[in-house]
Design an enzyme around this catalytic site. Structure first.
Site, PDB file in Angstrom:
ATOM      1  N   ASP A 483       0.800  -1.224   0.000  1.00  0.00           N
ATOM      2  CA  ASP A 483       0.000   0.000   0.000  1.00  0.00           C
ATOM      3  C   ASP A 483       0.830   1.270   0.000  1.00  0.00           C
ATOM      4  O   ASP A 483       0.340   2.340  -0.360  1.00  0.00           O
ATOM      5  CB  ASP A 483      -0.846   0.047   1.287  1.00  0.00           C
TER       6      ASP A 483
HETATM    7  C1  BGC Z   1      -0.398   1.723   6.356  1.00  0.00           C
HETATM    8  C2  BGC Z   1      -0.322   0.444   5.633  1.00  0.00           C
HETATM    9  C3  BGC Z   1      -1.712   0.037   5.334  1.00  0.00           C
HETATM   10  C4  BGC Z   1      -2.441   1.120   4.582  1.00  0.00           C
HETATM   11  C5  BGC Z   1      -3.868   0.769   4.358  1.00  0.00           C
HETATM   12  C6  BGC Z   1      -1.103   2.724   5.522  1.00  0.00           C
HETATM   13  O1  BGC Z   1      -1.162   3.917   6.186  1.00  0.00           O
HETATM   14  O2  BGC Z   1       0.884   2.136   6.661  1.00  0.00           O
HETATM   15  O3  BGC Z   1       0.331  -0.526   6.361  1.00  0.00           O
HETATM   16  O4  BGC Z   1      -1.710  -1.108   4.559  1.00  0.00           O
HETATM   17  O5  BGC Z   1      -2.386   2.312   5.235  1.00  0.00           O
HETATM   18  O6  BGC Z   1      -4.432   1.474   3.310  1.00  0.00           O
HETATM   19  O1  IFM Z   2      -1.322  -5.411   1.418  1.00  0.00           O
HETATM   20  C1  IFM Z   2      -1.544  -4.526   2.471  1.00  0.00           C
HETATM   21  C2  IFM Z   2      -2.857  -4.886   3.101  1.00  0.00           C
HETATM   22  O2  IFM Z   2      -3.906  -4.783   2.198  1.00  0.00           O
HETATM   23  C3  IFM Z   2      -3.127  -4.028   4.309  1.00  0.00           C
HETATM   24  N1  IFM Z   2      -2.042  -4.082   5.225  1.00  0.00           N
HETATM   25  C4  IFM Z   2      -0.741  -3.771   4.682  1.00  0.00           C
HETATM   26  C5  IFM Z   2      -0.410  -4.586   3.460  1.00  0.00           C
HETATM   27  C6  IFM Z   2       0.914  -4.129   2.856  1.00  0.00           C
HETATM   28  O3  IFM Z   2       0.918  -2.754   2.595  1.00  0.00           O
END
Ligand code: BGC
Ligand code: IFM
Length: 809
Positions: A483
């Site tokens: 993400d």
């Molecule tokens: C977090 C990620 C997470 C994402 C979700 C980010 O702020 O750091 O770990 O997967 O938000 O959209």
């Molecule tokens: O792949 C994502 C997931 O969808 C939400 N937690 C963090 C993951 C890696 O960014």
């Protein structure tokens, strides 16, 4: 250091001290009503949707930690204490918490009074039941007061935390006998309420928080508890609570049981807004009648235990490695179920108000869950696919109550479509239910835009195919699985949301991770086409997969490992040419899982590079070297300090990809080493460093660049659960569903010489014995005593038992 121990017989983790390094929690509930419960009685409940129908109030990030929950207070001769230690924190003479499958029991003893609470959500009913047992272990009679306590949430948890100008005037309560009804919102919606009851006459109650706690009081010692009294208060606005007071008399050695029920009731037909604001109590009464005696409650606990026995019996293994066996047989599958139910909505790290169900998250959760209740997986697939757009892209998240895509987040995560293929393929391989492909499923939740599920898969595959970049590799969009790798958000100002602001999609930035996914799931899509008679489409799909495969070899290989991406300026990400972020874990895992580079000898090199550059004693970090400064063109990933989260943390979710990849090149020792490093049962011994629950996986463990190296965060709701279960059960132990039958293809480490397993699959029992050849025994694959070619045991309709013996060379 340990703070408890596993009891495998009872399938419980037993915590022996209340002040664990972090709250160690459990989930109660399996269908609609859920509760989170910590080892000290903290937590909250909700019905279906942690944001929209929250029953009780929880204060995240509070001081002291985890200080709201469903509590009991005892005032014994002026000593006020709680059987779970919190919130009074009065030192207990003894304490224990047993987290089991769908239930939690905690108990405390003080001055020879023992109070135990067994908490669970019964199957099929929307309530949380507490059986409270009080015992007098002294040789004199005991008289004390018992108080219950819950603080109601005004349903919408987000509103409850923010919209005080309104919500401090909406609270309404009714009390009838020993039942407290929380009916805020009923006036307007007339369709739901909560109730909180005890199966005994009460000596007092409170429903107004300030009366019970004191205007400037606290949960630590509510003023009414201190005074040994109740205000019999009726909340009117402000903060409604539920508290019963019971005077308890116990002779020496005597024990008493009380049943408390906190329930959710629906009243969907009551649309008479002009009628008096009186709730229909029938739905609650029928549930309370069902759980009014200890015998009824014991029966319900037994049914819950049987339910879990049944679920876990789908895959069970017997082997000498006790820790791995306990994870496979109990805790890993349990976590898969919880993660499937919750997606990423409600944990001690997810507030339940933000993310609902994730498209990619739920598809992956399904991989670890589908064998347990395939019917629910089927239902989930339809819900997920309904949030797909006609071009194959998808809402990234949807709200569980409404099942509608979340407009605030929208789409643009270019890995999402391919996860649908992963989920559907896993479902079909598990069940053989090809008819699911004929189901009519809307696009964008619009029934008028319905097409077959097969058409949805076609659009998924087509989305990647139609969105290739300059190197013939898939465009990354706002981000792929990672993400935080936001390669198109370079015009974002610091402080703006990385994933939602600015031109977050672009025609240049490409992802080698999505390329790996496309090759892996594209091949599965082609098989699905072939098996449904679409030979031409299968061939075309394979052609397109081959093109991306070749593009990875041509433009996605960095010499010793796979590149991560090309950024929006066409520059490499995850290359030896970069100053930081030279190697990432994801493409090494996914490209090898897709089979890329195996025959060319590149897979081995890539996985060796992972070991050389990314390994740590606590697991494999996501990238190295960590990004030391914020870099706009890479996005959120560089916003984290080195060693945390996506910036070089040990992101547990992707470690099992390496395990699986290692089995694909036959390296069982390394595969198991990777498995073991993040496996909770293996790291129980270092709980003071790891900090989160030793019975479940966490999303992240701080990496070697972080000050708190080895410290985990975000336990429970993580794709790690599903993927590690897949890695150990399907690849190390090698028992995995194929399209034609069950595959048995183990890749064992030296430390596992043999195992037996029982796998229930498409209505039959598979009794599997695997052993390594000893004393020159020839390799063998026997089905019911007959030798078989290959390793996929063809499924035969109507056959109920298969006996499989595998002798590994
Ligand atoms: C977090 C990620 C997470 C994402 C979700 C980010 O702020 O750091 O770990 O997967 O938000 O959209
Ligand atoms: O792949 C994502 C997931 O969808 C939400 N937690 C963090 C993951 C890696 O960014």
């Amino acid at each position: 250091m340990k703070y408890g121990y596993f009891d495998d017989q009872e399938k419980e983790y037993i915590i022996t001290t209340p002040d664990t390094p972090l709250p160690w929690i459990n989930y109660l509930g399996s269908e609609n009503f859920f509760s989170l419960m910590s080892n000290t009685g903290g937590g909250y409940s909700f019905y279906k949707d942690a944001k929209l129908l929250r029953l009780t109030r929880y204060r995240y990030n509070n001081v002291p930690l985890d200080s709201n929950g469903h509590y009991y207070y005892i005032n014994d001769n002026g000593t006020v204490w709680n059987p779970g230690w919190q919130p009074s924190q009065t030192p207990l003479d003894s304490y224990e918490c047993r987290h089991g499958l769908g239930y939690t029991c905690y108990s405390g003893t003080k001055n020879k009074v023992k109070a135990s609470v067994t908490a669970f959500v019964p199957l099929h009913d929307s309530c949380e039941i507490h059986k409270v047992t009080l015992e007098n272990a002294s040789d004199a009679p005991k008289d004390f007061s018992l108080y219950s306590y819950v603080e109601f949430c005004l349903w919408n948890a987000m509103d409850d935390m923010t919209n005080f100008q309104r919500n401090l005037s909406t609270g309404e309560i009714e009390v009838e006998g020993s039942v407290i009804y929380h009916k805020t919102e009923y006036r307007e919606r007339r369709n739901h309420y909560a109730y909180y009851a005890v199966n005994a006459e009460i000596d007092g109650f409170d429903t107004d928080r300030n009366t019970f706690v004191g205007t400037y009081g606290s949960n630590k010692e509510p003023v009414m508890v201190g005074k040994n009294s109740s205000g019999n208060s009726m909340a009117s606005g402000w903060s409604p609570i539920g508290s019963h007071r019971l005077s308890i008399h116990l002779e020496p050695g005597e024990a008493k049981e009380l049943i408390f029920v906190l329930g959710y009731a629906e009243n969907p037909d009551d649309k008479k807004w002009s009628a008096p604001n009186i709730i229909n109590k029938e739905p609650s009464k029928s549930v309370l009648d069902k759980y009014s005696t200890s015998a009824q409650v014991n029966e319900a606990i037994l049914s819950l235990k049987k339910h879990w026995e049944r679920l876990l019996s789908t895959y069970s293994v017997s082997m000498s490695d006790e820790k791995a066996a306990r994870m496979v047989n109990i805790w890993n599958q349990y976590q898969c179920m919880v993660t499937f139910n919750m997606s990423r909505s409600a944990s001690y790290y997810e507030s339940g108000t933000g993310r609902g169900m994730g498209f990619r998250d739920s598809c992956q959760d399904l991989l670890g869950f589908v064998h347990m209740i395939p019917e629910r997986a089927r239902e989930r697939i339809i819900d997920i696919a309904s949030t797909q757009f006609e071009d194959g892209s998808a809402y990234h998240q949807y709200q569980p109550l409404t099942k509608k895509g979340n407009l605030d987040i929208g789409s643009g995560f270019n890995d999402d479509p391919l996860w649908l293929i992963a989920g559907v393929s896993a479902y079909i391989r598990e069940t053989g239910d090809w008819d699911i492909l004929k189901e009519s499923v809307p696009f964008d939740n619009d029934e008028t835009k319905s097409q077959s599920l097969m058409e949805h898969l076609r659009r998924s595959f087509g989305f990647t195919k139609n969105n290739l970049g300059p190197h013939g590799l898939p465009l990354i969009g706002r981000a792929d699985w990672n993400d935080c790798l936001n390669l198109n958000c370079f015009s974002t100002e610091p402080g703006e949301s990385f994933q939602t602001t600015g031109p977050s999609e672009g025609p240049v930035a490409e992802s080698i991770m999505i390329a790996g996914m496309y090759v892996k799931y594209g091949k599965e899509y082609a098989t699905i086409c072939r098996m449904t008679g679409l030979e031409e489409e299968a061939l075309k799909a394979e052609e397109s997969v081959k093109e991306v495969y070749d593009a990875v070899l041509k433009s996605g290989w960095d010499g010793k490992w796979f590149l991560r991406a090309y950024d929006a300026f066409g520059e490499k990400v995850g290359s030896k040419e970069c100053e930081e972020g030279q190697i990432f874990i994801e493409p090494q895992g996914f490209c090898v899982m897709g089979g890329i580079g195996i025959s060319e000898g590149l897979a081995e090199k890539a996985l060796d590079s992972v070991k050389e550059h990314l390994d740590t004693p606590y697991g494999i970090v996501i990238l190295q070297p960590a990004y030391s400064t914020y870099q706009k063109h890479l996005g959120e990933i560089t916003s984290y300090p080195p060693g945390y989260k996506e910036n070089a943390g040990i992101f547990c979710h992707n470690n099992p990809w390496i395990t699986i990849a290692e089995t694909m090149i036959g390296r069982g020792n390394r595969a198991f080493e990777v498995y073991r490093r993040t496996c909770p049962a293996y790291i129980e011994e270092i709980s003071e460093i790891h900090k989160t629950e030793p019975y479940v996986y966490s999303q992240m463990i701080a990496g070697k660049d972080a000050k708190n190296f080895g410290e985990a965060k975000n336990s429970w709701l993580t794709g790690t659960a599903a993927w590690t279960f897949v890695s150990i059960s399907q690849y190390i132990l090698g028992i995995r569903p194929g399209f034609h039958g069950l595959i048995v293809d183990p890749c064992l480490p030296d430390s596992i010489e043999e195992f037996t397993a029982i796998r229930k699959f498409r209505g039959a029992d598979y009794h599997i014995q695997v052993r390594k050849s000893k004393h020159g025994e020839p390799k063998a694959f026997l089905v019911d005593g007959m030798s078989m070619e290959g390793n996929e045991v063809p499924f035969e309709e109507g056959k109920k038992e298969y006996h499989i013996t595998v002798v590994l060379p």
